[in-house]
Motif scaffolding. Sequence first.
Motif, PDB file in Angstrom:
ATOM      1  N   GLY A 118      -5.354 110.288 -36.575  1.00 42.45           N
ATOM      2  CA  GLY A 118      -5.680 109.462 -37.736  1.00 42.45           C
ATOM      3  C   GLY A 118      -4.678 108.341 -37.867  1.00 42.45           C
ATOM      4  O   GLY A 118      -4.506 107.541 -36.948  1.00 42.45           O
ATOM      5  N   SER A 119      -3.965 108.286 -39.001  1.00 39.09           N
ATOM      6  CA  SER A 119      -2.964 107.237 -39.208  1.00 39.09           C
ATOM      7  C   SER A 119      -1.572 107.665 -38.753  1.00 39.09           C
ATOM      8  O   SER A 119      -0.639 106.865 -38.781  1.00 39.09           O
ATOM      9  N   GLN A 120      -1.411 108.920 -38.342  1.00 37.95           N
ATOM     10  CA  GLN A 120      -0.113 109.401 -37.871  1.00 37.95           C
ATOM     11  C   GLN A 120      -0.034 109.331 -36.353  1.00 37.95           C
ATOM     12  O   GLN A 120      -1.010 109.602 -35.659  1.00 37.95           O
ATOM     13  N   LEU A 133       5.345 108.801 -37.135  1.00 35.33           N
ATOM     14  CA  LEU A 133       5.147 107.686 -38.043  1.00 35.33           C
ATOM     15  C   LEU A 133       3.785 107.760 -38.692  1.00 35.33           C
ATOM     16  O   LEU A 133       2.838 108.289 -38.114  1.00 35.33           O
ATOM     17  N   GLU A 134       3.683 107.198 -39.885  1.00 41.25           N
ATOM     18  CA  GLU A 134       2.394 106.974 -40.518  1.00 41.25           C
ATOM     19  C   GLU A 134       2.165 105.468 -40.497  1.00 41.25           C
ATOM     20  O   GLU A 134       2.923 104.708 -41.095  1.00 41.25           O
ATOM     21  N   VAL A 135       1.142 105.036 -39.792  1.00 43.38           N
ATOM     22  CA  VAL A 135       0.877 103.616 -39.564  1.00 43.38           C
ATOM     23  C   VAL A 135      -0.022 103.063 -40.658  1.00 43.38           C
ATOM     24  O   VAL A 135      -1.040 103.661 -40.991  1.00 43.38           O
ATOM     25  N   ASP A 136       0.360 101.911 -41.191  1.00 44.90           N
ATOM     26  CA  ASP A 136      -0.443 101.209 -42.188  1.00 44.90           C
ATOM     27  C   ASP A 136      -1.399 100.286 -41.442  1.00 44.90           C
ATOM     28  O   ASP A 136      -0.978  99.367 -40.754  1.00 44.90           O
ATOM     29  N   GLY A 137      -2.685 100.542 -41.544  1.00 46.75           N
ATOM     30  CA  GLY A 137      -3.672  99.726 -40.849  1.00 46.75           C
ATOM     31  C   GLY A 137      -4.122 100.370 -39.548  1.00 46.75           C
ATOM     32  O   GLY A 137      -3.871 101.547 -39.291  1.00 46.75           O
ATOM     33  N   SER A 138      -4.733  99.574 -38.727  1.00 41.65           N
ATOM     34  CA  SER A 138      -5.340 100.054 -37.484  1.00 41.65           C
ATOM     35  C   SER A 138      -4.287 100.494 -36.458  1.00 41.65           C
ATOM     36  O   SER A 138      -3.244  99.858 -36.313  1.00 41.65           O
ATOM     37  N   THR A 139      -4.608 101.564 -35.745  1.00 40.08           N
ATOM     38  CA  THR A 139      -3.748 102.018 -34.651  1.00 40.08           C
ATOM     39  C   THR A 139      -4.242 101.483 -33.309  1.00 40.08           C
ATOM     40  O   THR A 139      -3.688 101.827 -32.273  1.00 40.08           O
ATOM     41  N   ASP A 140      -5.265 100.631 -33.319  1.00 39.86           N
ATOM     42  CA  ASP A 140      -5.819 100.083 -32.074  1.00 39.86           C
ATOM     43  C   ASP A 140      -4.788  99.379 -31.196  1.00 39.86           C
ATOM     44  O   ASP A 140      -4.815  99.554 -29.981  1.00 39.86           O
ATOM     45  N   PRO A 141      -3.866  98.569 -31.748  1.00 37.74           N
ATOM     46  CA  PRO A 141      -2.888  97.907 -30.866  1.00 37.74           C
ATOM     47  C   PRO A 141      -1.991  98.888 -30.110  1.00 37.74           C
ATOM     48  O   PRO A 141      -1.407  98.543 -29.096  1.00 37.74           O
ATOM     49  N   LEU A 142      -1.904 100.118 -30.590  1.00 32.73           N
ATOM     50  CA  LEU A 142      -1.034 101.101 -29.938  1.00 32.73           C
ATOM     51  C   LEU A 142      -1.566 101.545 -28.584  1.00 32.73           C
ATOM     52  O   LEU A 142      -0.869 102.213 -27.835  1.00 32.73           O
ATOM     53  N   MET A 184       6.182  96.915 -33.379  1.00 30.62           N
ATOM     54  CA  MET A 184       5.839  95.590 -32.904  1.00 30.62           C
ATOM     55  C   MET A 184       5.567  95.654 -31.405  1.00 30.62           C
ATOM     56  O   MET A 184       6.280  96.351 -30.673  1.00 30.62           O
ATOM     57  N   GLY A 185       4.559  94.941 -30.956  1.00 31.68           N
ATOM     58  CA  GLY A 185       4.247  94.882 -29.539  1.00 31.68           C
ATOM     59  C   GLY A 185       5.409  94.315 -28.739  1.00 31.68           C
ATOM     60  O   GLY A 185       6.154  93.468 -29.244  1.00 31.68           O
ATOM     61  N   VAL A 186       5.583  94.775 -27.504  1.00 27.62           N
ATOM     62  CA  VAL A 186       6.690  94.294 -26.687  1.00 27.62           C
ATOM     63  C   VAL A 186       6.609  92.794 -26.439  1.00 27.62           C
ATOM     64  O   VAL A 186       7.627  92.145 -26.210  1.00 27.62           O
ATOM     65  N   ASP A 187       5.403  92.225 -26.532  1.00 29.80           N
ATOM     66  CA  ASP A 187       5.249  90.785 -26.359  1.00 29.80           C
ATOM     67  C   ASP A 187       5.298  90.037 -27.693  1.00 29.80           C
ATOM     68  O   ASP A 187       5.195  88.811 -27.727  1.00 29.80           O
ATOM     69  N   GLY A 188       5.444  90.769 -28.807  1.00 31.48           N
ATOM     70  CA  GLY A 188       5.560  90.157 -30.131  1.00 31.48           C
ATOM     71  C   GLY A 188       4.263  89.663 -30.735  1.00 31.48           C
ATOM     72  O   GLY A 188       4.279  89.002 -31.770  1.00 31.48           O
ATOM     73  N   THR A 189       3.123  90.001 -30.150  1.00 36.46           N
ATOM     74  CA  THR A 189       1.846  89.479 -30.640  1.00 36.46           C
ATOM     75  C   THR A 189       1.267  90.262 -31.807  1.00 36.46           C
ATOM     76  O   THR A 189       0.341  89.790 -32.450  1.00 36.46           O
ATOM     77  N   TRP A 190       1.774  91.467 -32.075  1.00 37.47           N
ATOM     78  CA  TRP A 190       1.269  92.236 -33.209  1.00 37.47           C
ATOM     79  C   TRP A 190       2.409  93.015 -33.852  1.00 37.47           C
ATOM     80  O   TRP A 190       3.439  93.271 -33.230  1.00 37.47           O
ATOM     81  N   ARG A 191       2.191  93.356 -35.120  1.00 37.37           N
ATOM     82  CA  ARG A 191       3.195  94.116 -35.884  1.00 37.37           C
ATOM     83  C   ARG A 191       2.459  94.929 -36.934  1.00 37.37           C
ATOM     84  O   ARG A 191       1.494  94.462 -37.528  1.00 37.37           O
ATOM     85  N   ARG A 192       2.890  96.165 -37.184  1.00 39.96           N
ATOM     86  CA  ARG A 192       2.304  97.032 -38.202  1.00 39.96           C
ATOM     87  C   ARG A 192       3.426  97.649 -39.042  1.00 39.96           C
ATOM     88  O   ARG A 192       4.447  98.082 -38.503  1.00 39.96           O
ATOM     89  N   SER A 193       3.198  97.732 -40.342  1.00 35.19           N
ATOM     90  CA  SER A 193       4.116  98.446 -41.226  1.00 35.19           C
ATOM     91  C   SER A 193       3.880  99.938 -41.065  1.00 35.19           C
ATOM     92  O   SER A 193       2.748 100.372 -40.853  1.00 35.19           O
ATOM     93  N   CYS A 194       4.955 100.728 -41.173  1.00 30.46           N
ATOM     94  CA  CYS A 194       4.868 102.179 -41.003  1.00 30.46           C
ATOM     95  C   CYS A 194       5.827 102.865 -41.961  1.00 30.46           C
ATOM     96  O   CYS A 194       6.737 102.247 -42.504  1.00 30.46           O
TER      97      CYS A 194
END
Length: 105
Positions: free
Chosen positions: A79-81, A44-53, A22-32
Amino acid sequence: MMGNDRKAQRVRFDHKHAVSIMGVDGTWRRSCILLDASASGAKLEVDGSTDPLKAQEFFLVLSSTGLAFRRCELIWVDGSQVGIHFVTAKTKGKANPEKRLVRSQ
């Protein structure tokens, strides 16, 4: 290839451990899926886009209630990792951004 210069021994999990980031400001969250972990970081293996990272810092949320979490910084993307480093009071500001390895985007 990375991995032989680790300071802390990693524990690899045989079963999938669902976590989220989850973003430090709480604006985004991804399952992993937590693939492996050590005292200093994890893979981690990220579900969805890694762009917010690209924000570089975020929280690894280990429980469904959000009570167990670690502040992290992004070290590499493949990739997703992703590889993350746990930020502590001792390590805050010590990571050199030039040493980070981003394998793909």
